[in-house]
Design a protein around this motif. Structure first.
Motif, PDB file in Angstrom:
ATOM      1  N   ALA A  78       8.754  13.678  -5.070  1.00  0.00           N
ATOM      2  CA  ALA A  78       8.215  13.137  -3.822  1.00  0.00           C
ATOM      3  C   ALA A  78       8.025  11.632  -3.940  1.00  0.00           C
ATOM      4  CB  ALA A  78       6.878  13.790  -3.488  1.00  0.00           C
ATOM      5  N   GLN A  79       8.165  11.002  -2.821  1.00  0.00           N
ATOM      6  CA  GLN A  79       7.957   9.556  -2.792  1.00  0.00           C
ATOM      7  C   GLN A  79       6.473   9.253  -2.809  1.00  0.00           C
ATOM      8  OE1 GLN A  79      10.725   7.815  -3.080  1.00  0.00           O
ATOM      9  NE2 GLN A  79      11.628   9.851  -3.125  1.00  0.00           N
ATOM     10  N   SER A  80       6.147   8.038  -3.210  1.00  0.00           N
ATOM     11  CA  SER A  80       4.757   7.615  -3.125  1.00  0.00           C
ATOM     12  C   SER A  80       4.681   6.265  -2.435  1.00  0.00           C
ATOM     13  CB  SER A  80       4.116   7.543  -4.510  1.00  0.00           C
ATOM     14  OG  SER A  80       4.651   6.485  -5.260  1.00  0.00           O
ATOM     15  N   VAL A  81       3.629   6.102  -1.684  1.00  0.00           N
ATOM     16  CA  VAL A  81       3.372   4.854  -0.985  1.00  0.00           C
ATOM     17  C   VAL A  81       1.980   4.399  -1.387  1.00  0.00           C
ATOM     18  CG1 VAL A  81       3.190   3.735   1.255  1.00  0.00           C
ATOM     19  CG2 VAL A  81       4.824   5.606   0.922  1.00  0.00           C
ATOM     20  N   THR A  82       1.882   3.192  -1.867  1.00  0.00           N
ATOM     21  CA  THR A  82       0.609   2.673  -2.351  1.00  0.00           C
ATOM     22  C   THR A  82       0.122   1.538  -1.475  1.00  0.00           C
ATOM     23  OG1 THR A  82       1.205   3.239  -4.631  1.00  0.00           O
ATOM     24  CG2 THR A  82      -0.605   1.681  -4.327  1.00  0.00           C
ATOM     25  N   GLN A  83      -1.052   1.708  -0.934  1.00  0.00           N
ATOM     26  CA  GLN A  83      -1.718   0.620  -0.230  1.00  0.00           C
ATOM     27  C   GLN A  83      -2.868   0.194  -1.126  1.00  0.00           C
ATOM     28  OE1 GLN A  83      -1.220   2.831   3.948  1.00  0.00           O
ATOM     29  NE2 GLN A  83      -2.137   0.809   4.154  1.00  0.00           N
ATOM     30  N   LEU A  84      -2.767  -0.988  -1.628  1.00  0.00           N
ATOM     31  CA  LEU A  84      -3.625  -1.417  -2.722  1.00  0.00           C
ATOM     32  C   LEU A  84      -5.065  -1.665  -2.303  1.00  0.00           C
ATOM     33  CD1 LEU A  84      -1.034  -3.777  -4.392  1.00  0.00           C
ATOM     34  CD2 LEU A  84      -1.794  -1.548  -5.228  1.00  0.00           C
ATOM     35  N   ASP A  85      -5.286  -1.932  -1.043  1.00  0.00           N
ATOM     36  CA  ASP A  85      -6.634  -2.252  -0.571  1.00  0.00           C
ATOM     37  C   ASP A  85      -7.098  -1.192   0.414  1.00  0.00           C
ATOM     38  OD1 ASP A  85      -5.100  -5.324  -0.476  1.00  0.00           O
ATOM     39  OD2 ASP A  85      -6.742  -4.911  -1.869  1.00  0.00           O
ATOM     40  N   SER A  86      -8.202  -0.543   0.113  1.00  0.00           N
ATOM     41  CA  SER A  86      -8.705   0.453   1.052  1.00  0.00           C
ATOM     42  C   SER A  86      -9.437  -0.197   2.219  1.00  0.00           C
ATOM     43  CB  SER A  86      -9.630   1.434   0.334  1.00  0.00           C
ATOM     44  OG  SER A  86     -10.737   0.736  -0.223  1.00  0.00           O
ATOM     45  N   GLN A  87     -10.037  -1.352   1.967  1.00  0.00           N
ATOM     46  CA  GLN A  87     -10.735  -2.072   3.036  1.00  0.00           C
ATOM     47  C   GLN A  87     -10.472  -3.559   2.879  1.00  0.00           C
ATOM     48  OE1 GLN A  87     -14.707  -0.943   4.233  1.00  0.00           O
ATOM     49  NE2 GLN A  87     -14.719   0.739   2.768  1.00  0.00           N
ATOM     50  N   VAL A  88     -10.263  -4.220   4.011  1.00  0.00           N
ATOM     51  CA  VAL A  88     -10.068  -5.667   4.009  1.00  0.00           C
ATOM     52  C   VAL A  88     -10.972  -6.272   5.079  1.00  0.00           C
ATOM     53  CG1 VAL A  88      -8.454  -7.548   4.460  1.00  0.00           C
ATOM     54  CG2 VAL A  88      -7.705  -5.546   3.152  1.00  0.00           C
ATOM     55  N   PRO A  89     -12.035  -6.952   4.668  1.00  0.00           N
ATOM     56  CA  PRO A  89     -12.857  -7.669   5.638  1.00  0.00           C
ATOM     57  C   PRO A  89     -12.321  -9.085   5.816  1.00  0.00           C
ATOM     58  CG  PRO A  89     -13.924  -7.666   3.498  1.00  0.00           C
ATOM     59  CD  PRO A  89     -12.600  -6.976   3.324  1.00  0.00           C
ATOM     60  N   VAL A 114      -4.359 -12.691   7.454  1.00  0.00           N
ATOM     61  CA  VAL A 114      -4.583 -11.463   6.689  1.00  0.00           C
ATOM     62  C   VAL A 114      -3.248 -10.927   6.184  1.00  0.00           C
ATOM     63  CG1 VAL A 114      -4.379  -9.817   8.611  1.00  0.00           C
ATOM     64  CG2 VAL A 114      -5.842  -9.272   6.657  1.00  0.00           C
ATOM     65  N   GLU A 115      -3.303 -10.294   5.008  1.00  0.00           N
ATOM     66  CA  GLU A 115      -2.143  -9.593   4.469  1.00  0.00           C
ATOM     67  C   GLU A 115      -2.601  -8.225   3.991  1.00  0.00           C
ATOM     68  OE1 GLU A 115       1.367 -10.993   1.734  1.00  0.00           O
ATOM     69  OE2 GLU A 115      -0.249 -10.302   0.415  1.00  0.00           O
ATOM     70  N   LEU A 116      -1.938  -7.191   4.451  1.00  0.00           N
ATOM     71  CA  LEU A 116      -2.194  -5.835   3.994  1.00  0.00           C
ATOM     72  C   LEU A 116      -0.994  -5.414   3.154  1.00  0.00           C
ATOM     73  CD1 LEU A 116      -3.538  -4.235   7.318  1.00  0.00           C
ATOM     74  CD2 LEU A 116      -4.748  -5.603   5.610  1.00  0.00           C
ATOM     75  N   ARG A 117      -1.264  -4.968   1.947  1.00  0.00           N
ATOM     76  CA  ARG A 117      -0.188  -4.740   1.011  1.00  0.00           C
ATOM     77  C   ARG A 117       0.282  -3.289   0.987  1.00  0.00           C
ATOM     78  NH1 ARG A 117      -2.669  -7.128  -4.350  1.00  0.00           N
ATOM     79  NH2 ARG A 117      -4.534  -6.141  -3.470  1.00  0.00           N
ATOM     80  N   CYS A 118       1.581  -3.126   0.793  1.00  0.00           N
ATOM     81  CA  CYS A 118       2.185  -1.805   0.727  1.00  0.00           C
ATOM     82  C   CYS A 118       3.332  -1.833  -0.271  1.00  0.00           C
ATOM     83  CB  CYS A 118       2.711  -1.375   2.099  1.00  0.00           C
ATOM     84  SG  CYS A 118       3.662   0.167   2.085  1.00  0.00           S
ATOM     85  N   ASN A 119       3.314  -0.907  -1.198  1.00  0.00           N
ATOM     86  CA  ASN A 119       4.416  -0.737  -2.134  1.00  0.00           C
ATOM     87  C   ASN A 119       4.874   0.721  -2.111  1.00  0.00           C
ATOM     88  OD1 ASN A 119       2.722  -3.129  -3.442  1.00  0.00           O
ATOM     89  ND2 ASN A 119       4.851  -3.296  -4.117  1.00  0.00           N
ATOM     90  N   TYR A 120       6.160   0.936  -2.313  1.00  0.00           N
ATOM     91  CA  TYR A 120       6.703   2.292  -2.301  1.00  0.00           C
ATOM     92  C   TYR A 120       7.490   2.532  -3.571  1.00  0.00           C
ATOM     93  CZ  TYR A 120      10.894  -0.181  -0.878  1.00  0.00           C
ATOM     94  OH  TYR A 120      11.949  -1.051  -0.838  1.00  0.00           O
ATOM     95  N   SER A 121       7.807   3.789  -3.836  1.00  0.00           N
ATOM     96  CA  SER A 121       8.387   4.123  -5.131  1.00  0.00           C
ATOM     97  C   SER A 121       9.879   4.395  -5.093  1.00  0.00           C
ATOM     98  CB  SER A 121       7.696   5.365  -5.701  1.00  0.00           C
ATOM     99  OG  SER A 121       7.958   6.487  -4.869  1.00  0.00           O
ATOM    100  N   SER A 122      10.470   4.529  -3.915  1.00  0.00           N
ATOM    101  CA  SER A 122      11.845   4.985  -3.841  1.00  0.00           C
ATOM    102  C   SER A 122      12.831   3.938  -4.338  1.00  0.00           C
ATOM    103  CB  SER A 122      12.214   5.346  -2.403  1.00  0.00           C
ATOM    104  OG  SER A 122      13.570   5.731  -2.335  1.00  0.00           O
ATOM    105  N   SER A 123      13.875   4.411  -5.010  1.00  0.00           N
ATOM    106  CA  SER A 123      14.944   3.523  -5.459  1.00  0.00           C
ATOM    107  C   SER A 123      16.189   3.659  -4.583  1.00  0.00           C
ATOM    108  CB  SER A 123      15.313   3.824  -6.917  1.00  0.00           C
ATOM    109  OG  SER A 123      15.753   5.161  -7.027  1.00  0.00           O
ATOM    110  N   VAL A 124      16.134   4.562  -3.629  1.00  0.00           N
ATOM    111  CA  VAL A 124      17.266   4.741  -2.723  1.00  0.00           C
ATOM    112  C   VAL A 124      16.937   4.033  -1.406  1.00  0.00           C
ATOM    113  CG1 VAL A 124      17.952   6.904  -3.787  1.00  0.00           C
ATOM    114  CG2 VAL A 124      16.386   6.935  -1.851  1.00  0.00           C
ATOM    115  N   SER A 125      17.869   4.132  -0.488  1.00  0.00           N
ATOM    116  CA  SER A 125      17.654   3.447   0.780  1.00  0.00           C
ATOM    117  C   SER A 125      16.423   4.006   1.485  1.00  0.00           C
ATOM    118  CB  SER A 125      18.891   3.593   1.662  1.00  0.00           C
ATOM    119  OG  SER A 125      19.196   4.951   1.860  1.00  0.00           O
ATOM    120  N   GLN A 141      10.981  -5.985  -5.035  1.00  0.00           N
ATOM    121  CA  GLN A 141       9.587  -5.678  -5.354  1.00  0.00           C
ATOM    122  C   GLN A 141       9.125  -4.370  -4.724  1.00  0.00           C
ATOM    123  OE1 GLN A 141       6.994  -9.000  -4.566  1.00  0.00           O
ATOM    124  NE2 GLN A 141       8.266 -10.453  -5.707  1.00  0.00           N
ATOM    125  N   THR A 142      10.021  -3.670  -4.062  1.00  0.00           N
ATOM    126  CA  THR A 142       9.711  -2.416  -3.346  1.00  0.00           C
ATOM    127  C   THR A 142       8.412  -2.557  -2.566  1.00  0.00           C
ATOM    128  OG1 THR A 142       8.649  -1.397  -5.279  1.00  0.00           O
ATOM    129  CG2 THR A 142      11.003  -0.984  -4.962  1.00  0.00           C
TER     130      THR A 142
END
Lengths: 114, 114
Positions: free
Chosen positions: B1-12, B19-30, B71-72
């Protein structure tokens, strides 16, 4: 907005009882999904359907079953509800193959299992 | 299964600040990448999406996100936020294994203060 309704919107039930949640769409979308939303977990896919009577499991399918006898309706059944299934349940639809279309979400059903 | 990581649970953040909300994913395919927004007691609404082409995508209300394959990542940015941007934001991905299955991050609550 896509015409997606969910019923009931709120439900309180007791451990061990079966529960069925209904999702109804008026967009004739092929794909339908059930997610649960829990704090710290985001949305997790329970089951999805890619056509009438065609369904597949998501990442958290244990304890849940689904049925889709008509394009417009997608039912989620908790066979024997447990407290760990207390959650907000969202239905979603997707109109095009290949995942290139937007997912449209229903308003959610808040389920509490005592 | 793929994973999606949002590094910050809260941003004040204060109103009119960037503002920047971060997102990284694990897939190596399209992949196809999405940002959804959820206002209190509502379902999710699509904010913007990347399917192909230009790696910078924009929404109608001033948000933008850039697909970075090396940087996925698919970080969401806004140069100047408003009180009305207060909501929870979810990053989602569907992949070349099955573009009809969507994986969501755990969400980032953006709290814009006056």
């Amino acid at each position: 907005d896509a015409g997606i309704t969910q019923s009931p919107r709120h439900k309180v039930t007791e451990t061990g009882t079966p529960v069925t949640l209904r999702c109804h769409q008026t967009e004739n979308h092929r794909y339908m999904y059930w997610y649960r939303q829990d704090p710290g977990h985001g949305l997790r896919l329970i089951h999805y359907s890619y056509g009438v009577k065609d369904t597949d499991k998501g990442e958290v399918s244990d304890g849940y079953s689904v049925s889709r006898s008509k394009t417009e309706d997608f039912l989620l059944t908790l066979e024997s509800a447990t407290s760990s299934q207390t959650s907000v349940y969202f239905c979603a639809t997707n109109g095009l193959a290949g995942g290139t279309d937007t997912q449209y979400f229903g308003p959610g059903t808040r389920l509490t299992v005592l | 299964a793929q994973s999606v990581t949002q590094l910050d649970s809260q941003v004040p953040v204060f109103e009119e600040a960037p503002v920047e909300l971060r997102c990284n994913y694990s897939s190596s395919v399209s992949v196809y990448l999405f940002w959804y927004v959820q206002y209190p007691n509502q379902g999710l609404q699509l904010l913007l999406k990347y399917l192909s082409g230009s790696t910078l995508v924009k929404s109608i209300n001033g948000f933008e996100a850039e697909f970075n394959k090396s940087q996925t990542s698919f970080h969401l940015r806004k140069p100047s936020v408003h009180i009305s941007d207060t909501a929870e934001y979810f990053c989602a991905v569907s992949t070349g294994y099955n573009f009809n299955k969507f994986y969501f991050g755990s969400g980032t609550k953006l709290n814009v203060k006056p």
